[in-house]
Design a protein around this motif. Structure first.
Motif: not given
Length: 305
Positions: A88-96, A113-122, A205-209
């Protein structure tokens, strides 16, 4: 007992044509057809008898529909094998996949990927949630000071001669119905948080889901009628879901509003109202294709300084 078990094993492998004694250290590998290797090894028993055991290891993919008889089909699972977890967090585009409330296949969609695959930071999530909860406080709390309470300002009794404690007014904080000292006054509880941090919190939050597999994309949010059972039937099909958040790009349709207003575990939001706190309150997020496009457009819009 060991002899009978060994004979059962040998009979189960019909491909064994002959048996020949080998030393305990002698191991020979033969290659059979169709990419199947046969490893021959010798096993000693207590009575010094020598048996040959052949084990087959197939490098081909075995499925329940395999007809070559290399492995019993009833022992193969028909469930899909889980793939290794991606990083997770490699800014890669996701295909769903894209579906709808009827679970129909509507193709696929590529998520930025820059919206739905960013590094998780609590820490960012904590700051954004704290900012949201502080900003939504009304701040209308108010108490009255000694100049605002009702009552006379006359001195209740003489300073001396009565034997009682000296007081200048009955509206002081020590009396019933008196003033409140240093009490709260109407104010704003909002704290400052940079826009880029707020935007980053929504991306996280979107990347976590998406990483949890709890992000579903629908072609549209059309339902046949305003009946609540349309939403309840779909919710019952979801696994490990307690609360559902539905996000639409356009204004929410009247049918969807009426179908969800009596269900406390399903909430509906327009894309402009999507926020971090609402995403965290719901364990599953359903977004229409239009909502995803508008969220990505909003995240790519330059910040006005």
């Amino acid at each position: 007992m060991a002899l009978s078990i060994s004979r059962r094993i040998l009979r189960s492998f019909a491909s064994l044509n002959s048996l020949r004694p080998l030393s305990a250290s002698n191991v020979k590998a033969n290659t059979l057809g169709d990419g199947v290797s046969c490893v021959e090894s010798s096993v000693f028993r207590k009575d010094e008898s020598l048996f040959l055991v052949c084990r087959r290891y197939s490098t081909s993919l075995l499925t329940p529909d395999s007809s070559d008889g290399s492995f019993p089909s009833d022992l193969l699972s028909k469930k899909r094998v889980s793939t290794p977890e991606r990083e997770i967090g490699l800014l890669q585009d996701l295909v769903i996949p894209v579906t709808n409330f009827n679970n129909e296949d509507k193709g696929f969609m590529c998520l930025a990927g820059d919206v739905f695959d960013v590094p998780i930071r609590k820490d960012i999530i904590h700051r954004v949630v704290r900012w949201q909860l502080a900003k939504r406080q009304q701040g209308t709390h108010s108490t009255k000071t000694i100049s605002e309470v009702s009552g006379t300002g006359r001195k209740p009794w003489n300073q001396k001669g009565t034997g009682r404690a000296r007081h200048g007014t009955l509206r002081g904080p020590q009396f019933r119905g008196g003033a409140t000292m240093h009490g709260p006054k109407p104010r704003s509880h909002a704290i400052k948080l940079n826009k880029k941090v707020r935007r980053l919190g929504l991306k996280i939050a979107l990347s976590a889901r998406a990483a949890e597999g709890k992000l579903l994309v629908f072609e549209d949010l059309e339902i046949p009628s305003h009946k609540t059972k349309n939403i309840v039937n779909y919710f019952n099909q979801l696994e490990n879901t307690k609360k559902l958040l539905v996000v639409d790009g356009d204004p929410i349709s009247e049918k969807l509003k009426l179908a969800t207003q009596n269900v406390h575990y399903v909430n509906v939001l327009p894309s402009i109202g999507l926020n971090v706190y609402s995403i965290l309150l719901h364990d599953t997020l359903v977004m229409s294709r239009d909502a995803v496009n508008k969220i990505v457009e909003r995240m790519h819009t330059p910040i006005n300084r």
